[in-house]
Motif scaffolding. Structure first.
Motif, PDB file in Angstrom:
ATOM      1  N   VAL A 277       0.838  -1.201   0.000  1.00  0.00           N
ATOM      2  CA  VAL A 277       0.000   0.000   0.000  1.00  0.00           C
ATOM      3  C   VAL A 277       0.877   1.257   0.000  1.00  0.00           C
ATOM      4  CG1 VAL A 277      -1.672   1.344   1.332  1.00  0.00           C
ATOM      5  CG2 VAL A 277      -1.989  -1.126   1.071  1.00  0.00           C
ATOM      6  N   LEU A 278       1.908   1.264   0.818  1.00  0.00           N
ATOM      7  CA  LEU A 278       2.807   2.417   0.850  1.00  0.00           C
ATOM      8  C   LEU A 278       3.402   2.675  -0.536  1.00  0.00           C
ATOM      9  CD1 LEU A 278       4.605   1.799   4.259  1.00  0.00           C
ATOM     10  CD2 LEU A 278       3.064   3.698   3.708  1.00  0.00           C
ATOM     11  N   GLN A 279       3.827   1.625  -1.214  1.00  0.00           N
ATOM     12  CA  GLN A 279       4.352   1.781  -2.580  1.00  0.00           C
ATOM     13  C   GLN A 279       3.296   2.360  -3.512  1.00  0.00           C
ATOM     14  OE1 GLN A 279       5.916  -2.145  -3.644  1.00  0.00           O
ATOM     15  NE2 GLN A 279       7.941  -1.205  -3.787  1.00  0.00           N
ATOM     16  N   ARG A 280       2.093   1.868  -3.401  1.00  0.00           N
ATOM     17  CA  ARG A 280       1.010   2.344  -4.260  1.00  0.00           C
ATOM     18  C   ARG A 280       0.781   3.844  -4.091  1.00  0.00           C
ATOM     19  NH1 ARG A 280      -3.953  -0.176  -2.504  1.00  0.00           N
ATOM     20  NH2 ARG A 280      -2.684  -2.045  -2.565  1.00  0.00           N
ATOM     21  N   TYR A 281       1.054   4.349  -2.894  1.00  0.00           N
ATOM     22  CA  TYR A 281       0.894   5.773  -2.615  1.00  0.00           C
ATOM     23  C   TYR A 281       2.200   6.560  -2.778  1.00  0.00           C
ATOM     24  CZ  TYR A 281      -3.942   5.374  -1.190  1.00  0.00           C
ATOM     25  OH  TYR A 281      -5.310   5.172  -1.183  1.00  0.00           O
ATOM     26  N   GLY A 282       3.160   5.963  -3.487  1.00  0.00           N
ATOM     27  CA  GLY A 282       4.363   6.697  -3.857  1.00  0.00           C
ATOM     28  C   GLY A 282       5.518   6.653  -2.879  1.00  0.00           C
ATOM     29  N   LYS A 283       5.425   5.823  -1.861  1.00  0.00           N
ATOM     30  CA  LYS A 283       6.522   5.711  -0.905  1.00  0.00           C
ATOM     31  C   LYS A 283       7.531   4.677  -1.401  1.00  0.00           C
ATOM     32  CE  LYS A 283       4.175   8.411   1.824  1.00  0.00           C
ATOM     33  NZ  LYS A 283       4.444   9.835   1.779  1.00  0.00           N
ATOM     34  N   ARG A 284       8.798   4.954  -1.156  1.00  0.00           N
ATOM     35  CA  ARG A 284       9.839   3.960  -1.412  1.00  0.00           C
ATOM     36  C   ARG A 284       9.989   3.160  -0.130  1.00  0.00           C
ATOM     37  NH1 ARG A 284      16.363   4.684  -2.224  1.00  0.00           N
ATOM     38  NH2 ARG A 284      16.749   2.469  -2.603  1.00  0.00           N
ATOM     39  N   ILE A 285       9.778   1.859  -0.214  1.00  0.00           N
ATOM     40  CA  ILE A 285       9.911   1.020   0.966  1.00  0.00           C
ATOM     41  C   ILE A 285      11.297   0.382   0.966  1.00  0.00           C
ATOM     42  CG2 ILE A 285       7.435   0.638   1.273  1.00  0.00           C
ATOM     43  CD1 ILE A 285       9.171  -2.336   0.113  1.00  0.00           C
ATOM     44  N   VAL A 286      11.826   0.211   2.163  1.00  0.00           N
ATOM     45  CA  VAL A 286      13.127  -0.420   2.355  1.00  0.00           C
ATOM     46  C   VAL A 286      12.923  -1.552   3.359  1.00  0.00           C
ATOM     47  CG1 VAL A 286      15.526  -0.090   3.027  1.00  0.00           C
ATOM     48  CG2 VAL A 286      14.252   1.817   2.001  1.00  0.00           C
ATOM     49  N   PRO A 287      12.944  -2.806   2.897  1.00  0.00           N
ATOM     50  CA  PRO A 287      12.748  -3.925   3.811  1.00  0.00           C
ATOM     51  C   PRO A 287      13.909  -4.041   4.802  1.00  0.00           C
ATOM     52  CG  PRO A 287      12.463  -4.605   1.514  1.00  0.00           C
ATOM     53  CD  PRO A 287      13.055  -3.242   1.501  1.00  0.00           C
ATOM     54  N   VAL A 288      13.582  -4.188   6.084  1.00  0.00           N
ATOM     55  CA  VAL A 288      14.591  -4.395   7.118  1.00  0.00           C
ATOM     56  C   VAL A 288      14.201  -5.663   7.870  1.00  0.00           C
ATOM     57  CG1 VAL A 288      15.724  -3.463   9.158  1.00  0.00           C
ATOM     58  CG2 VAL A 288      14.997  -1.916   7.315  1.00  0.00           C
ATOM     59  N   HIS A 289      15.042  -6.670   7.722  1.00  0.00           N
ATOM     60  CA  HIS A 289      14.764  -7.987   8.294  1.00  0.00           C
ATOM     61  C   HIS A 289      16.093  -8.732   8.359  1.00  0.00           C
ATOM     62  CE1 HIS A 289      13.233 -12.120   8.508  1.00  0.00           C
ATOM     63  NE2 HIS A 289      12.103 -11.587   8.941  1.00  0.00           N
ATOM     64  N   PRO A 290      16.303  -9.570   9.364  1.00  0.00           N
ATOM     65  CA  PRO A 290      17.575 -10.305   9.438  1.00  0.00           C
ATOM     66  C   PRO A 290      17.943 -11.069   8.164  1.00  0.00           C
ATOM     67  CG  PRO A 290      16.376 -10.574  11.484  1.00  0.00           C
ATOM     68  CD  PRO A 290      15.456  -9.836  10.524  1.00  0.00           C
ATOM     69  N   LYS A 291      16.935 -11.514   7.405  1.00  0.00           N
ATOM     70  CA  LYS A 291      17.207 -12.244   6.157  1.00  0.00           C
ATOM     71  C   LYS A 291      17.606 -11.318   5.013  1.00  0.00           C
ATOM     72  CE  LYS A 291      13.928 -15.972   7.095  1.00  0.00           C
ATOM     73  NZ  LYS A 291      12.712 -16.630   6.601  1.00  0.00           N
ATOM     74  N   ALA A 292      17.388 -10.016   5.157  1.00  0.00           N
ATOM     75  CA  ALA A 292      17.726  -9.008   4.136  1.00  0.00           C
ATOM     76  C   ALA A 292      17.193  -9.391   2.753  1.00  0.00           C
ATOM     77  CB  ALA A 292      19.235  -8.766   4.095  1.00  0.00           C
ATOM     78  N   GLU A 293      15.957  -9.829   2.709  1.00  0.00           N
ATOM     79  CA  GLU A 293      15.334 -10.237   1.455  1.00  0.00           C
ATOM     80  C   GLU A 293      14.915  -9.035   0.614  1.00  0.00           C
ATOM     81  OE1 GLU A 293      13.038 -14.286   2.822  1.00  0.00           O
ATOM     82  OE2 GLU A 293      12.045 -12.382   3.248  1.00  0.00           O
ATOM     83  N   THR A 294      14.934  -9.225  -0.708  1.00  0.00           N
ATOM     84  CA  THR A 294      14.336  -8.247  -1.607  1.00  0.00           C
ATOM     85  C   THR A 294      12.829  -8.479  -1.580  1.00  0.00           C
ATOM     86  OG1 THR A 294      16.292  -8.141  -3.003  1.00  0.00           O
ATOM     87  CG2 THR A 294      14.208  -7.477  -4.010  1.00  0.00           C
ATOM     88  N   VAL A 295      12.071  -7.407  -1.317  1.00  0.00           N
ATOM     89  CA  VAL A 295      10.618  -7.505  -1.206  1.00  0.00           C
ATOM     90  C   VAL A 295      10.014  -6.391  -2.050  1.00  0.00           C
ATOM     91  CG1 VAL A 295       8.637  -7.542   0.358  1.00  0.00           C
ATOM     92  CG2 VAL A 295      10.875  -8.345   1.175  1.00  0.00           C
ATOM     93  N   HIS A 296       8.996  -6.729  -2.815  1.00  0.00           N
ATOM     94  CA  HIS A 296       8.317  -5.754  -3.685  1.00  0.00           C
ATOM     95  C   HIS A 296       9.334  -5.010  -4.567  1.00  0.00           C
ATOM     96  CE1 HIS A 296       4.556  -6.532  -1.697  1.00  0.00           C
ATOM     97  NE2 HIS A 296       4.932  -5.996  -0.562  1.00  0.00           N
ATOM     98  N   GLY A 297      10.372  -5.722  -4.991  1.00  0.00           N
ATOM     99  CA  GLY A 297      11.376  -5.138  -5.882  1.00  0.00           C
ATOM    100  C   GLY A 297      12.411  -4.262  -5.205  1.00  0.00           C
TER     101      GLY A 297
END
Length: 135
Positions: A38-58
């Protein structure tokens, strides 16, 4: 108090569009996954932070806030309340402008520390619910 409408509006519209989402992984069953979308849909750049450091939503993931090699504006926290305070402290140390604790995430002591450090904060709210209300 923890979801003052003016503060919510300011965080969502004025403080910047780079949101570190702590707890975001590729697990589509977790709330963080849908909220980040949803944040992406509204123009926000998301940065996933997780111990696995996975790429999420590109978007490239990072294992911690201090591993992110660029500034973040808002730190959106999807960890349990017992861990949220340390994430809030990290947000202050990396120079974020705001901290957002998700629904059910409450730490009044962290609230005080974040506000005393001069950051905006919302607690026990969801930006995916609040952002469409802005109109």
């Amino acid at each position: 108090m923890y979801g003052d409408p003016r503060t919510i509006r300011r965080i969502l519209t004025e403080l910047g569009d780079t949101w570190a989402v702590v707890g975001l992984s590729n697990n589509e069953q977790r709330a963080a996954h849908g909220v980040a979308e949803v944040l992406q849909r509204y123009g926000k750049r998301i940065v996933p932070v997780h111990p696995k450091a996975e790429t999420v939503h590109g978007e490239q993931g990072y294992p911690s806030l201090d591993a992110i090699p660029f500034p973040v504006d808002v730190v959106d926290v999807f960890v349990n309340s017992e861990l949220a305070g340390s994430v809030a402290d990290e947000a202050v140390s990396v120079g974020a402008k705001a901290v957002w604790f998700q629904l059910g995430v409450v730490d009044e002591t962290a609230w005080g520390r974040v506000r005393d450090a001069g950051l905006e904060m919302v607690m026990d709210r969801c930006p995916a619910i609040e952002i469409p209300r802005l109109g």
